[in-house]
Design a protein around this motif. Sequence first.
Motif, short mmCIF file in Angstrom:
data_model
loop_
_atom_site.label_atom_id
_atom_site.label_comp_id
_atom_site.label_asym_id
_atom_site.label_seq_id
_atom_site.Cartn_x
_atom_site.Cartn_y
_atom_site.Cartn_z
N ILE A 15 0.85 -1.19 0.00
CA ILE A 15 0.00 0.00 0.00
C ILE A 15 0.89 1.24 0.00
CG2 ILE A 15 -1.80 1.26 1.26
CD1 ILE A 15 -2.57 -1.41 2.56
N ASP A 16 0.52 2.24 -0.78
CA ASP A 16 1.23 3.50 -0.80
C ASP A 16 1.21 4.13 0.59
OD1 ASP A 16 2.28 5.85 -2.64
OD2 ASP A 16 0.83 6.72 -1.24
N VAL A 17 2.37 4.57 1.09
CA VAL A 17 2.44 5.07 2.47
C VAL A 17 1.61 6.32 2.67
CG1 VAL A 17 4.68 4.03 3.02
CG2 VAL A 17 4.60 6.29 1.98
N ASP A 18 1.51 7.15 1.65
CA ASP A 18 0.70 8.38 1.80
C ASP A 18 -0.78 8.04 2.01
OD1 ASP A 18 2.92 9.99 1.51
OD2 ASP A 18 2.67 10.20 -0.67
N GLN A 19 -1.27 7.06 1.25
CA GLN A 19 -2.65 6.62 1.42
C GLN A 19 -2.84 6.03 2.83
OE1 GLN A 19 -5.73 3.09 -0.05
NE2 GLN A 19 -3.78 3.36 -1.10
N GLY A 51 -8.00 9.02 13.52
CA GLY A 51 -7.48 9.43 14.83
C GLY A 51 -6.38 8.55 15.36
N GLY A 52 -5.69 7.86 14.45
CA GLY A 52 -4.65 6.94 14.89
C GLY A 52 -3.30 7.21 14.27
N THR A 53 -2.43 6.23 14.39
CA THR A 53 -1.09 6.27 13.82
C THR A 53 -0.94 5.07 12.88
OG1 THR A 53 -0.20 4.92 15.60
CG2 THR A 53 -0.18 7.32 15.92
N SER A 54 0.19 5.01 12.22
CA SER A 54 0.45 3.86 11.35
C SER A 54 0.38 2.56 12.14
CB SER A 54 1.84 4.00 10.70
OG SER A 54 2.12 2.88 9.87
N ASN A 55 0.92 2.57 13.34
CA ASN A 55 0.94 1.36 14.17
C ASN A 55 -0.46 0.97 14.62
OD1 ASN A 55 2.42 -0.73 15.27
ND2 ASN A 55 2.80 0.32 17.19
N SER A 56 -1.28 1.93 15.01
CA SER A 56 -2.64 1.59 15.47
C SER A 56 -3.53 1.18 14.30
CB SER A 56 -3.26 2.77 16.24
OG SER A 56 -3.29 3.94 15.45
N CYS A 88 1.10 -9.74 15.77
CA CYS A 88 1.31 -8.50 15.01
C CYS A 88 2.77 -8.07 15.19
CB CYS A 88 0.40 -7.40 15.52
SG CYS A 88 -1.36 -7.80 15.52
N SER A 89 3.53 -8.13 14.13
CA SER A 89 4.94 -7.75 14.19
C SER A 89 5.18 -6.59 13.23
CB SER A 89 5.83 -8.94 13.81
OG SER A 89 7.19 -8.60 13.92
N ASN A 90 5.40 -5.40 13.79
CA ASN A 90 5.58 -4.21 12.98
C ASN A 90 7.03 -3.73 13.11
OD1 ASN A 90 5.30 -1.93 11.47
ND2 ASN A 90 3.93 -0.86 12.86
N ILE A 91 7.79 -3.88 12.05
CA ILE A 91 9.20 -3.49 12.08
C ILE A 91 9.35 -1.99 11.91
CG2 ILE A 91 11.46 -3.88 11.02
CD1 ILE A 91 10.55 -6.59 10.21
N GLY A 92 8.35 -1.34 11.32
CA GLY A 92 8.37 0.10 11.18
C GLY A 92 9.16 0.56 9.96
N ASP A 93 9.72 1.77 10.05
CA ASP A 93 10.48 2.33 8.94
C ASP A 93 11.82 1.61 8.80
OD1 ASP A 93 8.76 4.49 8.01
OD2 ASP A 93 9.13 5.40 9.96
N SER A 138 4.73 -6.33 9.24
CA SER A 138 4.65 -5.09 8.48
C SER A 138 5.96 -4.32 8.53
CB SER A 138 3.52 -4.20 9.02
OG SER A 138 3.48 -2.97 8.33
N GLY A 139 6.22 -3.55 7.47
CA GLY A 139 7.37 -2.68 7.41
C GLY A 139 7.15 -1.61 6.35
N ARG A 140 7.92 -0.53 6.43
CA ARG A 140 7.76 0.60 5.51
C ARG A 140 9.10 0.90 4.84
NH1 ARG A 140 3.55 4.47 7.52
NH2 ARG A 140 4.98 6.14 6.89
N VAL A 141 9.10 0.92 3.51
CA VAL A 141 10.31 1.24 2.77
C VAL A 141 9.94 1.52 1.32
CG1 VAL A 141 10.89 -1.13 2.07
CG2 VAL A 141 12.73 0.53 2.41
N HIS A 142 10.73 2.36 0.65
CA HIS A 142 10.58 2.63 -0.78
C HIS A 142 9.18 3.14 -1.13
CE1 HIS A 142 12.16 2.52 -4.78
NE2 HIS A 142 11.30 1.65 -5.23
N GLY A 143 8.61 3.97 -0.24
CA GLY A 143 7.33 4.60 -0.52
C GLY A 143 6.12 3.72 -0.33
#
Length: 418
Positions: free
Chosen positions: A202-206, A215-220, A329-334, A375-380
């Motif tokens: 999924i596109d990070v901006d979306q 009312g949340g964050t990426s993690n929530s 739920c394992s979120n590695i983040g950025d 989950s993880g975030r990289v390359h947009g």
Amino acid sequence: MQYTWIYDRPVDVDGIRRFQRNLADGLLGRRIERSPLPFGRHRWVASPGPDDLEISVRTCPRADVGTWADDRMRRPIDPEHGPAWHLGVQPFTDGGAAVSLVASHSVVDGQGMTIAITDAVNGIDRQLGYPLPGSRPRRRALVDDARAALRSVPEIGRAVVAGVRVARSEQQDLASSFKTAAEVPPAGDDRPVLAPTVAVFIDVDQWDERARRLGGTSNSLFAGLAARLGERLGRAGADGMLTLSWPVSERTDGDTRANALIAAKMRADPETVTTDLNPVRSAMKSALAESGELSARLLAPLPLTPFTPKALVRRLEALVVSVDNPVGCSNIGDLDPAMNRPDGTDADFVSLRLLEPQITTRVLNRIGGYLSLVSGRVHGRIFISVGAWTVGADNTKQALRETVQAALADFSLSGIVE
């Protein structure tokens, strides 16, 4: 654990070979050497990894990347005798290619594996200085490990006391699990299966915009999606709530532990997460505040591990993972951008998943199935890998793909579902 990179063009094979050589200089460049004493502690020894890069001689359609990745996951790894990881490349008929890195969770956790990859891309040698396998004569190993065991006697005594406390505090959950296990005979068979998984991009901006609107964050939002999937896959409790469990990394600079993790657990209402993430956000903060104390209490009996029969360990593990049908739920983040460049250039897609290649349908059914998200975030983009097994359901990738797409639609999200 398996990282898979997808390139819409051919990969630089020399770059991948360099990447493989460099992996041996980091946290993946080791394996476990067993103590000659039955109650002795094992130790790390150096391990260079696979002898050569595995490149498929046949091309395959881009659409078959999941089948190829499953095949790579089935290939054996051995954290004790080595290699504890392997690397492979699959060229596509359209000119693209995929790269797969599979590693044992006994050697590194998700953050550790990501650090190892980043170091290898950047050419960083950790210089960990592990001894060579078998470098100690047996007599010396026996003496050294016996002395270490004697020094740990006070620690073992404290662990016994801690174990009794944990057993008392968790007796209701364990009793409930024992009762359930006794009442429901394990269906299924003893043939190893690979539970279905799908990857979402999924596109990070979306994604971030949707999190803000709720009312949340990426993690929530990640936790909310997990709750919604859990409800759709029948993992809600009698009160309709979902139990979410996730690892929290404690890894610091220079940390060489295999699994530098503590545990956090919370409950979420799947009916409200699509309109308001504030309750999830609040519950996550509370769970994180309590996680340190909870993990310290649960990990205190750890020194008893060498004295615990393997059959009992497996039994207790099955009971723990079945209590309240938790959603992992394992979120590695950025992620560091370098982590997306195994051949030295950016891959178009990357994802991480966790699987047990030798698990059987009998075991999966006995523990009540499972649901796990990474989950993880990289390359947009944000990637979300979903693995699931539902007792008595149509456990196919297509069925899981449709469920994931429906859960995304619940949040008005769209993306690529591999």
